[in-house]
Design a protein around this motif. Structure first.
Motif, PDB file in Angstrom:
ATOM      1  N   UNK A   1      47.439  53.741  38.521  1.00 55.19           N
ATOM      2  CA  UNK A   1      47.014  52.452  39.067  1.00 55.19           C
ATOM      3  C   UNK A   1      45.923  51.795  38.219  1.00 55.19           C
ATOM      4  N   UNK A   2      45.133  52.598  37.468  1.00 50.29           N
ATOM      5  CA  UNK A   2      44.132  52.009  36.582  1.00 50.29           C
ATOM      6  C   UNK A   2      44.820  51.179  35.506  1.00 50.29           C
TER       7      UNK A   2
ATOM      8  N   UNK B   1      46.484  48.126  36.796  1.00 54.31           N
ATOM      9  CA  UNK B   1      45.523  47.066  37.094  1.00 54.31           C
ATOM     10  C   UNK B   1      45.079  46.375  35.803  1.00 54.31           C
TER      11      UNK B   1
ATOM     12  N   UNK C   1      40.589  33.640  46.997  1.00 57.47           N
ATOM     13  CA  UNK C   1      39.533  33.855  47.979  1.00 57.47           C
ATOM     14  C   UNK C   1      39.159  32.478  48.505  1.00 57.47           C
TER      15      UNK C   1
ATOM     16  N   UNK D   1      37.239  31.334  41.722  1.00 57.23           N
ATOM     17  CA  UNK D   1      38.521  32.010  41.839  1.00 57.23           C
ATOM     18  C   UNK D   1      39.169  32.205  40.476  1.00 57.23           C
TER      19      UNK D   1
ATOM     20  N   UNK E   1      37.484  32.223  37.669  1.00 56.61           N
ATOM     21  CA  UNK E   1      36.598  33.099  36.897  1.00 56.61           C
ATOM     22  C   UNK E   1      36.815  34.568  37.250  1.00 56.61           C
ATOM     23  N   UNK E   2      37.396  34.824  38.434  1.00 59.81           N
ATOM     24  CA  UNK E   2      37.616  36.216  38.818  1.00 59.81           C
ATOM     25  C   UNK E   2      38.448  36.944  37.768  1.00 59.81           C
TER      26      UNK E   2
ATOM     27  N   UNK F   1      36.092  37.957  34.970  1.00 60.25           N
ATOM     28  CA  UNK F   1      35.197  39.102  35.210  1.00 60.25           C
ATOM     29  C   UNK F   1      35.977  40.398  35.275  1.00 60.25           C
ATOM     30  N   UNK F   2      37.180  40.342  35.861  1.00 60.69           N
ATOM     31  CA  UNK F   2      37.977  41.563  35.931  1.00 60.69           C
ATOM     32  C   UNK F   2      38.313  42.052  34.525  1.00 60.69           C
TER      33      UNK F   2
ATOM     34  N   UNK G   1      31.123  38.881  30.951  1.00 59.97           N
ATOM     35  CA  UNK G   1      29.850  38.951  31.666  1.00 59.97           C
ATOM     36  C   UNK G   1      28.909  37.819  31.275  1.00 59.97           C
TER      37      UNK G   1
END
Lengths: 267, 305
Positions: free
Chosen positions: A91-92, A95, A114, A122, A124-125, A128-129, A133
């Protein structure tokens, strides 16, 4: 006067971007996706049509690696990944791969967004994932992606809950393309929108496709959407692909009885 | 023949330090585990203690399982040694465990606190126990606790930056005042209780042990000595503490400590040093009874009040 000599035709020696062989998905004893094989070349738009419950959304979720498979082989021609069956990743890795290389737009914006965060947040998520940074970079790239999906930038910090359905789909689209993925999956992207907004969203999709040559897979039960967007079409029924071919060919001259029924069904 | 009464201890109305032996053993084991995995939340069997949940039951259980006769304890609430909750907890410890009380952060063996870390730098051997209302830093971004636990396992903390992003977009700056998330030992993100941003840097490479315990949530975590604790920040937006460094305490004339704001009748404000232990020592020195004042984490100067 020299005779016009056309260039020799270029042979297509490209690898398909995506190759699925004999994908299967069971819910208990119910077969949701049965022995589906599919090849998609870079820059191509594939449409998947079929009635509700035909397995098309399940297939799309499998391609997004969020739905486990019960057999089958899934390869994406990505650097360092071409030899791996993506269904077998842990799953890593799933993802990481999903965040980096696959974008998805859901029919229901509540699944993909979200609703109470800002729209730019949203988008930008995704950044970051993927490990970004820096605030300024996140802000700039989120704004860029929103602009690319024709989102009105003066509302970029409004939460999706305050936006119309068409705008919410644009936020989802911006989020999906923020990292310039190789593969864009669209699950009923225009269902539930009124016809004029549908047309605008389809315009945006077509323009993105023309500008960036993104490979897309569009699931829809709306043949108009498929006709406008897709190069090739798969017709699914009861988890199986019953017919596939060029869009015009399938929609104008369907061979399989179910495909004929689907094309001729009009309200 | 041995009589049973010679083997059993003499009857006492309650256990030393209130908790019975098995309760203390449970808490101590979890504390050891928490120390072994800095920042990781360890579930524990939180017992009933004679104060209400939310008033420091978690901190109290950790403190009680650490007590032995002769130790000196300091209890602070909002920086003050003399607030009702602090006085109650301290009196309870003294009654049940025969410990000594102190208000001096330098000579306390155990400091139980709710909102503050003392301004004077704590030394090796000292233990700071923080009462935590909510130990889960992911709560604002992930309401499902089993998913949150998986995110901790995966070190999947990307969305914490999204929370900071939202704050900057909304307010132009990071507005997280208390419970500012921090990365511990480069692995676990923790929420350091309701301490202000001002106190967070004090945990980085600290010489003392910090336990953070939530009685209602039944989880505790710890920061062992000399552990890396870094607040989550964007690379281009530096971490900033509250701008209290320029304020002056109206009572002691101290400058460079965390301040309480005191609104006045005429609409103005006064400030007083939040750490009363330090302020009392300074006032006492000014009054002619010198008291030793330790090194402080932030540069503290005295001006004429």
């Amino acid at each position: 006067m020299t005779a016009f000599i056309p260039d020799a035709p270029i042979l297509i020696d490209q690898q398909p971007l995506l190759r699925v062989t004999a994908a299967r998905r069971l819910y208990g004893s119910f077969v949701a996706v049965d022995d589906v094989s599919l090849e998609v070349w870079p820059g191509e738009v594939i449409g998947i049509v079929g009635e509700s419950g035909s397995g098309k959304s399940t297939l799309l979720r499998m391609l997004n690696l969020e739905e486990p498979s019960n057999g089958g082989d899934y390869r994406l021609t990505l650097p360092g990944r071409a030899e791996q069956n993506l269904f077998d990743l842990d799953r890593f890795e799933k993802r990481a791969l999903r965040a980096r290389h696959i974008g998805i737009v859901y029919q229901n914006p509540h699944l993909g967004l979200m609703m109470h965060n800002s729209s730019s947040g949203n988008v930008a998520e995704r950044l970051v994932v993927a490990g970004e940074r820096r605030f300024a970079v996140m802000r700039r790239r989120a704004t860029g992606a929103l602009a690319a999906s024709d989102f009105p930038l003066d509302r970029k910090d409004a939460p999706p809950i305050e936006l119309s359905g068409g705008m919410q789909q644009r936020v989802q689209l911006a989020k999906a393309i923020a990292l310039e993925p190789e593969l864009l999956l669209l699950d009923e992207p225009t269902t539930g929108l009124d016809v004029s907004v549908q047309a605008l969203v389809i315009d945006t999709l077509k323009r993105l496709q023309a500008e960036r040559a993104i490979t897309m897979i569009v699931v829809s039960h709306d043949l108009g959407v498929i006709r406008t967007l897709a190069d090739r079409v798969l017709v699914m029924k009861q988890g199986r692909v019953v017919e596939q071919g060029l869009t015009d060919q399938v929609l104008h001259d369907p061979q399989h009885p179910y495909a004929q029924e689907l094309v001729h069904a009009r309200l | 023949m041995t009589r049973l009464s010679t083997l059993a201890g003499t009857w006492e109305p309650m256990s030393y330090a209130f908790l019975d032996a098995s309760a203390k053993r449970e808490v101590r084991r979890r504390m050891l585990k928490a120390l072994a995995i800095p920042g990781h939340q360890v579930p524990y069997a939180s017992r009933e203690v004679p104060i209400a949940r939310g008033w420091g039951t978690g901190g109290l259980q950790v403190t009680l399982s650490l007590l032995r006769p002769g130790l000196r304890v300091k209890v602070i609430d909002q920086g003050a040694d003399d607030s009702v909750n602090a006085v109650n907890l301290r009196r309870f410890m003294m009654r049940t465990a025969a410990v000594e009380q102190t208000t001096d952060a330098l000579e306390a063996d155990i400091i139980q606190s709710r909102h503050r870390i003392p301004e004077e730098t704590l030394a090796e051997g000292q233990i700071l126990v923080l009462q935590v209302p909510d130990p889960e830093p992911l709560r604002p971004i992930e309401p499902d606790m089993s998913t949150a636990r998986q995110m901790h396992g995966d070190a999947d903390y990307g969305r914490m930056w999204l929370m900071l992003y939202e704050q900057i977009v909304r307010s132009g700056r990071v507005t997280q005042g208390a419970a500012y998330p921090a990365m511990v030992n480069g692995r676990h993100v923790m929420t350091p209780s309701p301490i202000p941003r001002w106190d967070l840097p004090k945990l980085h490479m600290a010489r003392h042990i910090t336990f953070l315990s939530a009685g209602r949530e039944k989880r505790l975590h710890a920061v062992p000595p000399f552990t890396d604790v870094r607040p989550l920040v964007f690379d281009d937006v530096p971490f900033a503490v509250e701008d209290h460094a320029t304020l002056t305490c109206a009572k002691s004339g101290l400058r460079g400590t965390f301040m309480n704001e005191i609104p006045l009748d005429d609409g103005g404000t006064l400030y007083e040093t939040s750490d009363t232990g330090l302020a009392i020592k300074v006032l006492s020195t000014q009054g002619g009874t010198p008291q030793p004042i330790g090194t402080t984490w932030y540069p503290v100067t005295e001006t004429q009040p």
